[in-house]
Structures are given as structure tokens and as C-alpha cells.
Design a protein around this motif. Structure first.
Motif, PDB file in Angstrom:
ATOM      1  N   CYS A 159       0.840  -1.210   0.000  1.00 33.49           N
ATOM      2  CA  CYS A 159       0.000   0.000   0.000  1.00 33.49           C
ATOM      3  C   CYS A 159       0.872   1.257   0.000  1.00 33.49           C
ATOM      4  O   CYS A 159       0.565   2.230  -0.699  1.00 33.49           O
ATOM      5  N   ALA A 197      -8.140  -7.344   2.532  1.00 29.20           N
ATOM      6  CA  ALA A 197      -8.571  -6.043   1.986  1.00 29.20           C
ATOM      7  C   ALA A 197      -8.772  -5.035   3.121  1.00 29.20           C
ATOM      8  O   ALA A 197      -8.450  -3.849   2.974  1.00 29.20           O
ATOM      9  N   GLU A 215      -5.392  -3.704   3.887  1.00 28.13           N
ATOM     10  CA  GLU A 215      -4.891  -2.796   2.832  1.00 28.13           C
ATOM     11  C   GLU A 215      -5.634  -1.457   2.853  1.00 28.13           C
ATOM     12  O   GLU A 215      -5.006  -0.394   2.828  1.00 28.13           O
ATOM     13  N   VAL A 216      -6.953  -1.539   2.880  1.00 25.51           N
ATOM     14  CA  VAL A 216      -7.734  -0.298   2.753  1.00 25.51           C
ATOM     15  C   VAL A 216      -7.581   0.566   4.014  1.00 25.51           C
ATOM     16  O   VAL A 216      -7.514   1.792   3.937  1.00 25.51           O
ATOM     17  N   ALA A 218      -9.150   1.766  -4.154  1.00 28.26           N
ATOM     18  CA  ALA A 218      -9.415   0.325  -4.184  1.00 28.26           C
ATOM     19  C   ALA A 218      -8.473  -0.370  -5.172  1.00 28.26           C
ATOM     20  O   ALA A 218      -7.924  -1.440  -4.877  1.00 28.26           O
ATOM     21  N   CYS A 272      -4.974  -0.681  -3.767  1.00 27.00           N
ATOM     22  CA  CYS A 272      -4.900  -1.738  -2.745  1.00 27.00           C
ATOM     23  C   CYS A 272      -4.898  -3.116  -3.411  1.00 27.00           C
ATOM     24  O   CYS A 272      -4.179  -4.022  -2.980  1.00 27.00           O
ATOM     25  N   GLN A 273      -5.690  -3.272  -4.468  1.00 27.07           N
ATOM     26  CA  GLN A 273      -5.684  -4.555  -5.190  1.00 27.07           C
ATOM     27  C   GLN A 273      -4.300  -4.812  -5.784  1.00 27.07           C
ATOM     28  O   GLN A 273      -3.766  -5.917  -5.725  1.00 27.07           O
ATOM     29  N   GLN A 286     -11.683  -4.926  -2.124  1.00 26.18           N
ATOM     30  CA  GLN A 286     -11.178  -3.572  -1.889  1.00 26.18           C
ATOM     31  C   GLN A 286     -12.268  -2.536  -2.169  1.00 26.18           C
ATOM     32  O   GLN A 286     -12.341  -1.519  -1.480  1.00 26.18           O
ATOM     33  N   SER A 335     -14.708  -2.596   0.855  1.00 25.76           N
ATOM     34  CA  SER A 335     -14.071  -2.097   2.072  1.00 25.76           C
ATOM     35  C   SER A 335     -13.883  -0.582   2.001  1.00 25.76           C
ATOM     36  O   SER A 335     -14.027   0.124   2.991  1.00 25.76           O
TER      37      SER A 335
END
Ligand code: ADP
Ligand code: MG
Length: 393
Positions: free
Chosen positions: A111, A140, A143-144, A165, A168-169, A185, A188
Motif C-alpha cells: 500500500c 482487503a 490494505e484499505v 481500491a 490496494c488490489q 477492496q 471495504s
């Protein structure tokens, strides 16, 4: 009874306390992002179809502060299987960050590496109520939450939540090495209280679907606690069957196919297996659209029926259920007040999701526990909000 969840404020308080104990001083920035459950629309994403997830009250919180030094240090209070709960790294710029050990650090490093600008080194603590590896997307959420934390830390954010999103993916693809879809993502980052999110996986257009009269009903998530057995070869077999079916039909993807095409596949000598896989996808895409309409109208009976059909199709046509998931689903359906029950996620393990009247929750849990040979865990899921910054005061 279902495990009662600590609310976001108490998870935040835990993170702030741990920050002070481990790093000294107060955290200056705090953010969270939720896990998710997919209500319907399984194995449709890589066929450019629709999914209908909602954000969960289970969240991952990250609290921290930049310190003017060079090292970023992060501590997770959750148990991380086979790894230390802390990592540190030093990088001149985000382009210098590389994946490595421990593996869980890669979600965070990814990230930072995919953020819109360089961020100063920081210390941070992570606390999560999303069970890891259960299919509720703790990855996710991590990450988010991290990306949202970086937005506040840097004072910069992308124009649209879609970009967040997608970044993050990319972190999960490139750093964690997991070739995930985009649903986790998106929900979230964009979940909205009281709503599910209809996501078109072809063009990434989203629509919030308010759940009318949801107060009388509940979504009960049941973790089978059976080990995940979706090997990458089983996943690839399903995906390749779909691509082969689309090719035989001369379509870009199964999104463009209908039930006449499924009949046409048979007359073109497609194998039974290909016909069944394609039939699941074509019917599931339509069910997902119908389910969104039912939800918006508050027609929970219809929504429950569609959930049941979805599970049966995943079990019989897509063949991704397991005896554990089937047993939980059958037990749930025997309870008065249950409107529908299905496996959620890719299958072969993980969780089921059951729609039921609120007054039937205790009975359903008791019955599922009595009928299931393993030790399931239960969570009541209310449609919750997506990622956001939270005040540290
Ligand atoms: P799921 O997303 O279904 O929970 P995944 O295998 O995709 O399962 O992601 C789980 C992994 O994400 C964990 O093994 C760990 O590496 C990382 N992770 C998730 N939450 C945390 C956390 N709170 N602390 C540390 N690592 C975490
Ligand atoms: Mg995941």
C-alpha cells in the motif's frame, strides 16, 4: 449466542493504548476499514459479471504517527501465523520498497509502494476484529485501512475511492502475490451503512443498494472453521472452463451469454463440465441482479430464495461446495424464520451466510451447532460503513 463484537471505538482505544505502550507518546492518525461478506454473485467477477457484497462491523484499525526518522515500524496485535507480529523497514522512496518477510508486512508495504506520493516513515499499531483467512477479507481490510491511514498521514488522497481500491488490489497482486479480484477492496473502501454494493466487474460501476426494512432481519455468518481447500488448480479449472465456454460461443465473456447460449453449448458438443460451469455463471449473474432489485424493495423472501438457488448452483454446477458448507446450509434451512442460506466466498471452506428473521437467530445458531460435526463460529452482520479516518481524541 453469536460472538459479540467490540465496537470501532473500543478497537481504536486498544490500538491507541498499544501505540503509547510500544512507541511512547500519542498516535496522531487513526483509520479503519471493514471486512466484507458477499451476499450473492459468486465466481462471477472473472466473468465480468456482478457481485453484491456488504461491509461488516468487523474492522481493522491502524493508529500511528510519523516521527521524522527513516524506519517504518508496524506492530499487529493479532496473532500472525508463523511470523513475528512486528516488522520494520527503511526505504528512500516508495519505489525502493520491496516485498519480503514477514509475509503479512507485504500488504502494508504494497500500500505504501502504491500510494499516490511518498509518505514519511511512521510507527503504527494494527488491531483487527476481522478473522484472518476466514473468507471475510481481512486482507482487503488491512490494505484499505493502511491506505486510508496514509491519506491522513500525508494529507493527500486520490480523486476517487475507485483509485484507492485499485491501488490496494495492486498491492495484494504485486506484494502479497495473491491474484485477487476487485470486489473486496471496493466494498471495504466504499461500503455504506444500511446498504449492499452492487458492483459491475466489467466496468467497475457501483450502485449502493439500500436495504429496506433490514431491521427485522439479520445476516448470520457462520465460519465452518474447516480448512480452505480451494487449490489454485481447482480455481484455474473453473476459470478456464468459463473462458472456454465464452470462446465456444464467440463472446468476450460469459457476461454476454444467456440461457439460449447454454443450450447452444450442448449442441456444439461442449463437455458436460463446461456446460455446468457456464450455467452457474450465467444464472448467478442474473440472480445477483434480481437480488439487488429484491433487496431494494425489501423483498427478503425473494432475496432468500435467490441465496438458496445460488448455493445449490455452486454445489451442483460449479462444484465448489464442501460437505462442511453443505451441512451448515442444510441445517440453517431447517429452521423456521430462515429465508435463505448459502456458502459465501470462493468455496471449499470458509463461511456461509444466512438470511433470517431476527427472532430466529438464537434458534438457528443452536440448531446449526447441534447438526454440524465441527466447531463453527457465528457473527451477526449488519450492513456497515466503509473505510474512514477516525479522530484520535
Ligand atoms: P482473508 O482475506 O479471507 O481473511 P487472506 O489469506 O486473503 O484471507 O488474508 C489473510 C492474511 O492477511 C493473513 O495471513 C495476514 O498475512 C494478513 N492479515 C490480515 N489481517 C491482519 C492483521 N490484523 N495483522 C496482520 N496481518 C493480517
Ligand atoms: Mg483475502
Amino acid at each position: 449466542m453469536a460472538a459479540s463484537l467490540p465496537d470501532v471505538d473500543s478497537v481504536k482505544a486498544k490500538a491507541l493504548r498499544a501505540f503509547a505502550e510500544n512507541f511512547g507518546g500519542q498516535a496522531a492518525v487513526c483509520a479503519y476499514a471493514p471486512g466484507r461478506v458477499n451476499l450473492i454473485g459468486e465466481h462471477t467477477d472473472y466473468n465480468e459479471g456482478f457481485v453484491l457484497p456488504m461491509a461488516l462491523p468487523m474492522v481493522t484499525v491502524i493508529a500511528g504517527r510519523s516521527h521524522g526518522g527513516k524506519k517504518t515500524r508496524v506492530l499487529s496485535l493479532n496473532d500472525v501465523v508463523g511470523a513475528t507480529n512486528e516488522f520494520e523497514f527503511e526505504a528512500g522512496s516508495r519505489a525502493d520498497i520491496k516485498p519480503g518477510e514477514p509475509k503479512w508486512a507485504n500488504y502494508i508495504k504494497g500500500c505504501i509502494a502504491n500510494f499516490i506520493c511518498d509518505v514519511p516513515a511512521f510507527n503504527a499499531v494494527i488491531v483487527s476484529t476481522v478473522p484472518a483467512g476466514a473468507g471475510l477479507s481481512s486482507s482487503a481490510a488491512l490494505e484499505v485501512a493502511t491506505y486510508t491511514f496514509l491519506e491522513t498521514l500525508s494529507g493527500k488522497k486520490p480523486e476517487k475511492p475507485e483509485q484507492k481500491a485499485l491501488a490496494c488490489q495492486k498491492a495484494e497482486h504485486d506484494f502479497a502475490g495473491v491474484p485477487c479480484g476487485i470486489m473486496d477492496q471496493f466494498i471495504s473502501a466504499m461500503g455504506k451503512e444500511g446498504c449492499a454494493l452492487l458492483l459491475d466487474c466489467r466496468d467497475l460501476v457501483t450502485k449502493q443498494i439500500p436495504m429496506l426494512h433490514i431491521d427485522n432481519y439479520a445476516f448470520l455468518i457462520t465460519n465452518s472453521n474447516a480448512p480452505h481447500k480451494l487449490s489454485s488448480s481447482a480455481y484455474c479449472e473453473r476459470r478456464d472452463c468459463c473462458y472456454e465456454a465464452a470462446k465456444m460461443l464467440g463472446k468476450k465473456s460469459l457476461r454476454d451469454a444467456n440461457m439460449n447460449d447454454i443450450l447452444a453449448l450442448t449442441s456444439r458438443n461442449a463437455s458436460d463440465r463446461i456446460v455446468k460451469r457456464a450455467r452457474h455463471v450465467v444464472t448467478e449473474i442474473q440472480r445477483t441482479l434480481n437480488a439487488a432489485v429484491a433487496l431494494e424493495k425489501g423483498d427478503f423472501q425473494q432475496f432468500g430464495r435467490l441465496m438458496n438457488e445460488s448455493h445449490d448452483s455452486l454445489r451442483d454446477d460449479y462444484e465448489v461446495s464442501s460437505k462442511e458448507l453443505d451441512s451448515l446450509v442444510s441445517a440453517a434451512r431447517e429452521v423456521d424464520g430462515v429465508l435463505g442460506s448459502r456458502l459465501t466466498g470462493a468455496g471449499f471452506g470458509g463461511c456461509t451466510v444466512t438470511l433470517l428473521r431476527k427472532d430466529a437467530v438464537d434458534k438457528a445458531i443452536q440448531h446449526m451447532k447441534a447438526k454440524y460435526p465441527g466447531t463453527p463460529a457465528f457473527y451477526i452482520a449488519t450492513p456497515s460503513g466503509g473505510a474512514r479516518e477516525i479522530s484520535v481524541n
